[in-house]
Design a protein around this motif. Structure first.
Motif, short mmCIF file in Angstrom:
data_model
loop_
_atom_site.label_atom_id
_atom_site.label_comp_id
_atom_site.label_asym_id
_atom_site.label_seq_id
_atom_site.Cartn_x
_atom_site.Cartn_y
_atom_site.Cartn_z
N GLY A 24 3.34 9.88 -8.84
CA GLY A 24 4.02 10.16 -10.11
C GLY A 24 5.19 9.24 -10.35
N PRO A 25 5.70 9.20 -11.58
CA PRO A 25 6.81 8.31 -11.93
C PRO A 25 8.08 8.66 -11.16
CG PRO A 25 5.72 9.19 -13.89
CD PRO A 25 5.21 9.98 -12.73
N ASN A 26 8.58 7.69 -10.43
CA ASN A 26 9.85 7.84 -9.71
C ASN A 26 9.87 9.07 -8.80
OD1 ASN A 26 10.99 5.57 -11.07
ND2 ASN A 26 11.37 6.88 -12.85
N GLY A 27 8.74 9.35 -8.20
CA GLY A 27 8.67 10.48 -7.27
C GLY A 27 8.47 11.83 -7.93
N LYS A 61 8.17 -0.21 -10.52
CA LYS A 61 8.63 -1.13 -9.48
C LYS A 61 7.45 -1.61 -8.64
CE LYS A 61 11.63 -1.39 -5.44
NZ LYS A 61 12.58 -0.65 -4.57
N PHE A 62 6.51 -0.70 -8.39
CA PHE A 62 5.32 -1.07 -7.62
C PHE A 62 4.62 -2.28 -8.23
CE2 PHE A 62 0.70 -0.60 -8.25
CZ PHE A 62 0.27 -1.03 -7.01
N TRP A 63 4.46 -2.27 -9.54
CA TRP A 63 3.72 -3.34 -10.22
C TRP A 63 4.52 -4.64 -10.25
CZ3 TRP A 63 -1.19 -3.66 -11.97
CH2 TRP A 63 -1.51 -4.70 -12.83
N VAL A 88 0.84 -1.21 0.00
CA VAL A 88 0.00 0.00 0.00
C VAL A 88 0.87 1.25 0.00
CG1 VAL A 88 -1.68 1.31 1.37
CG2 VAL A 88 -1.96 -1.15 1.08
N ASP A 89 1.98 1.21 0.74
CA ASP A 89 2.90 2.35 0.75
C ASP A 89 3.48 2.59 -0.65
OD1 ASP A 89 4.46 4.35 2.31
OD2 ASP A 89 6.15 3.14 1.63
N ASP A 90 3.87 1.50 -1.32
CA ASP A 90 4.36 1.62 -2.70
C ASP A 90 3.27 2.16 -3.63
OD1 ASP A 90 6.83 0.66 -1.99
OD2 ASP A 90 6.48 -1.38 -2.73
N PHE A 91 2.04 1.74 -3.38
CA PHE A 91 0.92 2.16 -4.21
C PHE A 91 0.69 3.68 -4.09
CE2 PHE A 91 -3.81 2.66 -4.54
CZ PHE A 91 -3.90 2.47 -5.91
N THR A 115 0.85 2.99 -19.01
CA THR A 115 2.20 2.68 -19.51
C THR A 115 3.22 2.69 -18.39
OG1 THR A 115 1.70 3.63 -21.68
CG2 THR A 115 4.02 3.39 -21.10
N TYR A 116 3.18 3.72 -17.55
CA TYR A 116 4.15 3.78 -16.45
C TYR A 116 3.88 2.70 -15.40
CZ TYR A 116 6.60 5.20 -12.30
OH TYR A 116 7.39 5.18 -11.19
N THR A 117 2.60 2.45 -15.12
CA THR A 117 2.26 1.43 -14.11
C THR A 117 2.79 0.07 -14.51
OG1 THR A 117 0.26 2.63 -13.46
CG2 THR A 117 0.37 0.29 -12.89
N ASP A 118 2.68 -0.26 -15.79
CA ASP A 118 3.11 -1.57 -16.27
C ASP A 118 4.61 -1.82 -16.05
OD1 ASP A 118 2.69 -4.08 -17.66
OD2 ASP A 118 3.74 -3.18 -19.34
#
Length: 233
Positions: A111-114, A178-180, A102-105, A172-175
């Motif tokens: 946003g991408p990479n913070g 690292k979270f995914w 959940v923290d990663d989510f 695209t970024y979610t796929d």
């Protein structure tokens, strides 16, 4: 009066000769005393010692029997503890831990990479975590546990005509995020995407896109696992 024996020596009566019967009787007595002495020696010497040795042996046997029973009881407890330990370790190995996920989510939605999303923001208005549906077979050496994650998402963008681009960039970024990947999500994030209807909000001058997604998260468990896998699972 003095008596003089005038017979030749060979004819004289011998004096002091012991009767052979006496020797025989003495020998019989001596022979009879041997078993009596042996019996007395056994009864008053060896038998008491043997009785004491037997008593000591019985005491030692009782002590060792008690000690053996205690050892068997401990072995039974150890076997029970080991069975419980194996069961607990197995349950932990099959448990999916959600706190880190959940923290990663949350970080992923920022946003991408913070870094902020380009031209839009993403939020999750509803999130439902479903319990594991059961254990399935992965490969010949492992098992797979699956759990569902259902979310309702809202994308708020600056330009109305780029609503589709915002949704595509999010997928695209979610796929590749690292979270995914690290949390064991399978398939593609957009697999359950059923379309959307962008809504331009005049009050805030933003386009809003809302949609729901169903994701599946898996965890692989090696058949020989004795410790729960490390990581965010």
């Amino acid at each position: 009066m003095i008596l003089i024996n005038l017979l030749p020596p060979e004819m004289r009566k011998k004096q002091g000769t012991t009767n052979p019967l006496v020797y025989a009787m003495v020998a019989c007595y001596l022979v009879a005393l041997v078993p009596v002495g042996t019996w007395a020696w056994l009864k008053y010497n060896r038998l008491p010692n043997a009785v004491q040795v037997l008593a000591d042996a019985n005491v030692e046997l009782e002590q060792k029997t008690v000690a053996a029973a205690a050892v068997e009881a401990l072995e039974g407890q150890i076997a029970e503890f080991e069975a419980h330990h194996t069961m607990i370790i197995g349950l932990l190995a099959k448990k999916i831990f959600w706190a880190h996920t959940v923290d990663d989510f949350v970080n992923h939605l920022n946003g991408p990479n913070g870094t902020p999303w380009k031209g839009f923001e993403v939020s999750c208005t509803e999130l439902t975590i479903q319990p594991p549906a059961g254990v399935g077979r992965g490969t010949a050496k492992d098992e797979v546990i699956s759990a569902g994650v259902r979310g309702r998402y809202k994308i708020v963008g600056l330009e109305a005509d780029k609503a589709g681009d915002y949704v595509r960039d999010f997928f695209t970024y979610t796929d590749s995020a690292k979270f995914w990947i690290s949390n064991g999500f399978v398939g593609k994030p957009e697999y359950t995407y059923r379309g959307d209807t962008p809504d331009w909000k005049k009050g805030i001058e933003r386009v809003v896109v809302e949609f729901s997604l169903d994701w599946t998260r898996t965890k692989r468990i090696a058949s020989s696992t004795t410790k729960p896998a490390k990581g965010g699972m």
